[in-house]
Motif scaffolding. Structure first.
Motif, PDB file in Angstrom:
ATOM      1  N   ILE B 129       0.651  -1.225   0.147  1.00 23.65           N
ATOM      2  CA  ILE B 129       0.085  -0.075  -0.104  1.00 23.65           C
ATOM      3  C   ILE B 129       0.884   1.273  -0.085  1.00 23.65           C
ATOM      4  N   VAL B 130       2.091   1.170   0.680  1.00 27.94           N
ATOM      5  CA  VAL B 130       2.731   2.274   0.866  1.00 27.94           C
ATOM      6  C   VAL B 130       3.488   2.579  -0.655  1.00 27.94           C
ATOM      7  N   MET B 131       4.063   1.704  -1.212  1.00 25.19           N
ATOM      8  CA  MET B 131       4.754   1.900  -2.575  1.00 25.19           C
ATOM      9  C   MET B 131       3.544   2.106  -3.537  1.00 25.19           C
ATOM     10  N   GLY B 132       2.564   1.575  -3.290  1.00 26.55           N
ATOM     11  CA  GLY B 132       1.548   1.720  -4.394  1.00 26.55           C
ATOM     12  C   GLY B 132       1.015   3.027  -4.288  1.00 26.55           C
ATOM     13  N   ARG B 133       0.847   3.638  -3.107  1.00 26.70           N
ATOM     14  CA  ARG B 133       0.416   4.995  -3.265  1.00 26.70           C
ATOM     15  C   ARG B 133       1.472   6.083  -3.826  1.00 26.70           C
ATOM     16  N   LEU B 134       2.813   5.790  -3.379  1.00 28.58           N
ATOM     17  CA  LEU B 134       3.707   6.708  -3.660  1.00 28.58           C
ATOM     18  C   LEU B 134       3.880   6.755  -5.333  1.00 28.58           C
ATOM     19  N   GLU B 135       3.746   5.409  -5.980  1.00 23.97           N
ATOM     20  CA  GLU B 135       4.024   5.353  -7.157  1.00 23.97           C
ATOM     21  C   GLU B 135       2.837   6.041  -7.855  1.00 23.97           C
ATOM     22  N   ALA B 136       1.460   5.787  -7.587  1.00 21.68           N
ATOM     23  CA  ALA B 136       0.238   6.167  -8.000  1.00 21.68           C
ATOM     24  C   ALA B 136      -0.111   7.506  -7.877  1.00 21.68           C
ATOM     25  N   PHE B 137       0.384   8.153  -6.741  1.00 24.62           N
ATOM     26  CA  PHE B 137      -0.085   9.362  -6.439  1.00 24.62           C
ATOM     27  C   PHE B 137       1.055  10.315  -6.031  1.00 24.62           C
ATOM     28  N   ALA B 138       2.149   9.907  -5.161  1.00 24.92           N
ATOM     29  CA  ALA B 138       2.880  11.006  -4.618  1.00 24.92           C
ATOM     30  C   ALA B 138       3.732  11.529  -5.888  1.00 24.92           C
ATOM     31  N   MET B 139       3.927  10.775  -6.731  1.00 30.08           N
ATOM     32  CA  MET B 139       5.024  10.945  -7.674  1.00 30.08           C
ATOM     33  C   MET B 139       4.492  12.017  -8.808  1.00 30.08           C
ATOM     34  N   ALA B 140       3.229  12.413  -8.591  1.00 30.19           N
ATOM     35  CA  ALA B 140       2.748  13.057  -9.660  1.00 30.19           C
ATOM     36  C   ALA B 140       1.737  14.133  -8.978  1.00 30.19           C
ATOM     37  N   ASN B 141       2.023  14.332  -7.836  1.00 24.71           N
ATOM     38  CA  ASN B 141       1.110  15.347  -7.110  1.00 24.71           C
ATOM     39  C   ASN B 141       1.645  16.245  -6.083  1.00 24.71           C
ATOM     40  N   LYS B 142       0.914  17.365  -5.633  1.00 27.81           N
ATOM     41  CA  LYS B 142       1.670  18.358  -4.940  1.00 27.81           C
ATOM     42  C   LYS B 142       1.622  17.646  -3.481  1.00 27.81           C
ATOM     43  N   PRO B 143       2.495  18.153  -2.628  1.00 26.13           N
ATOM     44  CA  PRO B 143       2.475  17.616  -1.143  1.00 26.13           C
ATOM     45  C   PRO B 143       1.399  17.560  -0.375  1.00 26.13           C
ATOM     46  N   TRP B 144       0.647  18.599  -0.176  1.00 27.00           N
ATOM     47  CA  TRP B 144      -0.469  18.591   0.544  1.00 27.00           C
ATOM     48  C   TRP B 144      -1.520  17.703   0.327  1.00 27.00           C
ATOM     49  N   PRO B 145      -1.829  17.476  -1.101  1.00 27.45           N
ATOM     50  CA  PRO B 145      -2.872  16.355  -1.600  1.00 27.45           C
ATOM     51  C   PRO B 145      -2.125  15.250  -1.212  1.00 27.45           C
ATOM     52  N   SER B 146      -0.996  15.008  -1.509  1.00 29.38           N
ATOM     53  CA  SER B 146      -0.277  13.642  -1.456  1.00 29.38           C
ATOM     54  C   SER B 146      -0.382  13.145   0.083  1.00 29.38           C
ATOM     55  N   PHE B 147      -0.235  14.201   1.163  1.00 32.97           N
ATOM     56  CA  PHE B 147      -0.442  13.865   2.397  1.00 32.97           C
ATOM     57  C   PHE B 147      -1.769  13.328   2.606  1.00 32.97           C
ATOM     58  N   LEU B 148      -2.659  14.094   2.337  1.00 32.89           N
ATOM     59  CA  LEU B 148      -4.172  13.636   2.625  1.00 32.89           C
ATOM     60  C   LEU B 148      -4.306  12.211   2.155  1.00 32.89           C
ATOM     61  N   ASP B 149      -3.766  11.962   0.879  1.00 39.36           N
ATOM     62  CA  ASP B 149      -3.939  10.718   0.048  1.00 39.36           C
ATOM     63  C   ASP B 149      -3.330   9.695   0.858  1.00 39.36           C
ATOM     64  N   GLY B 150      -2.285   9.828   1.302  1.00 43.71           N
ATOM     65  CA  GLY B 150      -1.539   9.055   2.081  1.00 43.71           C
ATOM     66  C   GLY B 150      -2.367   8.617   3.461  1.00 43.71           C
ATOM     67  N   VAL B 151      -2.811   9.784   4.161  1.00 42.08           N
ATOM     68  CA  VAL B 151      -3.606   9.409   5.485  1.00 42.08           C
ATOM     69  C   VAL B 151      -4.847   8.826   5.069  1.00 42.08           C
ATOM     70  N   GLY B 152      -5.574   9.099   4.223  1.00 48.75           N
ATOM     71  CA  GLY B 152      -6.780   8.644   3.743  1.00 48.75           C
ATOM     72  C   GLY B 152      -6.639   7.040   3.631  1.00 48.75           C
ATOM     73  N   ASN B 153      -5.654   6.832   2.835  1.00 53.94           N
ATOM     74  CA  ASN B 153      -5.445   5.221   2.511  1.00 53.94           C
ATOM     75  C   ASN B 153      -5.057   4.416   3.623  1.00 53.94           C
ATOM     76  N   GLY B 154      -4.190   5.136   4.554  1.00 56.12           N
ATOM     77  CA  GLY B 154      -3.706   4.279   5.611  1.00 56.12           C
ATOM     78  C   GLY B 154      -4.996   4.134   6.462  1.00 56.12           C
ATOM     79  N   ALA B 155      -5.799   5.143   6.443  1.00 55.88           N
ATOM     80  CA  ALA B 155      -6.993   5.183   7.582  1.00 55.88           C
ATOM     81  C   ALA B 155      -7.970   4.008   7.017  1.00 55.88           C
ATOM     82  N   GLY B 156      -8.372   4.032   5.756  1.00 60.70           N
ATOM     83  CA  GLY B 156      -9.054   3.048   4.999  1.00 60.70           C
ATOM     84  C   GLY B 156      -8.719   1.558   5.327  1.00 60.70           C
ATOM     85  N   TYR B 157      -7.308   1.377   5.207  1.00 62.25           N
ATOM     86  CA  TYR B 157      -6.713   0.174   5.465  1.00 62.25           C
ATOM     87  C   TYR B 157      -6.961  -0.015   6.707  1.00 62.25           C
ATOM     88  N   GLY B 158      -6.562   1.023   8.047  1.00 60.19           N
ATOM     89  CA  GLY B 158      -6.762   0.758   9.288  1.00 60.19           C
ATOM     90  C   GLY B 158      -8.191   0.412   9.794  1.00 60.19           C
TER      91      GLY B 158
END
Lengths: 205, 224
Positions: B129-158
């Protein structure tokens, strides 16, 4: 010797990577649609396991563990670099996977063409990292023990993925409720396989 | 012209802009329609082994939220300087560093739980999930949306972890967070805890059933 044999059986059946610890589930679910590719991936995992776990064992014993650096100088006896183990292990795994890929490509093109596509995937297979971390946590004493554990876990993982692939091949012809298709039924099947593997729990060797 | 206007609006947005509807969607989508476990099939690897009890599952969930959030943030900040050919190793290094921080913190603050989680904290590194989001989102988006995306996916997983852990602990030992919730009178009337729920295979079956329910509610997720 007897000890090693018992460790081997334990790591194949009782402490199976998939059924007891859920390791390597991502590739287990993604690449189990037919037996042939599943077997290819299984063999690649055994192969990489066999190399990375002993290497990480030596790194752990002679570099990271408390007192491990004593061979360098007696003054370093109290140094404990244990906190670096995650980053060291993953770096070793990534490097070895790359190396294995290059060596196999050079010397055995036939093996490369059958394993080739799976090798890069293996660097992030949790079963490989899990193997190294369990090796560290369970404090295996000798290189022989670590190697036996590595081969056993690899074979256990291979067995699990070939098993589920065989079941999923047959499953194409059955009537699964629509929302359960694919992922859902694969989970339930793995659970049932896990229950059947639990019959090995009572074995005392 | 409209692009120019949009840029100006983005520039002077302030806090309201940070929590705009678009950004909030990044945070909430992973809970339902885009759940990392049941829909994206990422990160099942190590997760299920910690779901026999609520407490370790909750700690694991928080650890994953921290790692995915900050890994996304850091990679997004570095995204223009990382050479594409070695990006995997850079990503792994960032993730491994964050996981070491989490692991050391857990050892210092909650040693008991850290013992229970054993190798599974370390396995967050190879959690797809970590690598997946980095590849799919963080490599192409600004820091703040990326942070939210990471938190959201982590929380959905949690969230999935906690649901599975709740079912297993409730039926398996009759407790929630270690407190008895099934009254003693039930046991006197002949109720017994179902020991099977504590064993590893039940985690898979419970998850299979969760996926079944989830897909029955969202028919468009059904696989052909």
């Amino acid at each position: 010797m007897e000890n090693l044999f018992s460790l081997f059986i334990r790591s194949v059946f009782v402490d199976n990577m998939v059924f007891a610890y859920f390791l390597g589930m991502c590739s287990y679910l993604a690449i189990s649609k037919n037996v042939k590719t599943a077997f290819g991936l299984g063999v690649a995992v055994i192969f990489v396991m066999l190399i990375t776990v002993p290497v990480n064992f030596l790194i752990n014993k002679y570099l990271l563990a408390k007192g491990g650096l004593t061979w360098l100088s007696p003054a370093l006896e109290g140094v404990d670099l244990g906190f670096l183990s995650f980053i060291m292990f993953i770096a070793v795994i990534a490097a070895i996977v790359q190396l294995v890929e290059m060596v196999v490509e050079r010397y055995s093109p036939a093996l490369y063409s059958s394993l080739g596509i799976f090798l890069p995937l293996i660097a992030v297979n949790c079963a490989i990292m899990g193997g190294s971390l369990f090796m560290q946590e369970r404090e295996y004493q000798s290189l022989a023990e670590a190697t036996t554990f590595a081969v056993g876990s690899g074979i256990g993982w291979c067995l699990a993925i070939v098993g589920i692939a065989a079941i999923r091949e047959k499953l194409k012809y059955s009537q699964v409720p629509a929302p359960l298709k694919g992922l859902g039924i694969a989970f339930i099947l793995t659970g049932l396989m896990g229950i059947s593997f639990m019959c090995f729990l009572g074995i005392e060797l | 012209m409209s692009q120019e206007k949009e840029r100006l609006e983005n520039k002077g947005g302030g806090w309201k802009e940070w929590f705009s509807a678009k950004n909030m969607k990044l945070l909430t989508r992973p809970f339902g329609a885009d759940n990392p476990i049941t829909v994206q099939v990422l990160g099942i690897c190590s997760a299920l082994a910690v779901t026999a009890k609520m407490q370790p599952a909750l700690v694991m969930a928080i650890s994953v939220v921290v790692v995915t959030g900050f890994a996304n943030l850091i990679i997004s900040l570095l995204r223009n300087t990382i050479p594409p050919r070695i990006r995997i190793i850079v990503q792994l290094t960032v993730i491994a560093t964050l996981v070491i921080l989490v692991d050391q913190t857990l050892k210092a603050v909650a040693y008991e739980v850290s013992r229970q989680l054993s190798v599974f904290v370390g396995l967050i590194i190879t959690n797809c999930i970590v690598m997946g989001r980095l590849e799919a989102f963080a490599m192409a988006n600004k820091p703040w949306p990326s942070f939210l995306d990471g938190v959201g996916n982590g929380a959905g997983y949690g969230l999935i972890l906690i649901i599975v852990a709740f079912i297993r602990e409730f039926f398996g030992s009759g407790t929630v967070f270690g407190y008895k919730v099934i009254p003693p009178s039930f046991y006197e009337a002949g109720y017994t805890d179902n020991g099977l729920f504590i064993l590893p295979p039940m985690a898979l079956i419970v998850l299979g059933v969760i996926i079944w329910i989830h897909r029955s509610m969202n028919r468009n997720l059904i696989e052909k």
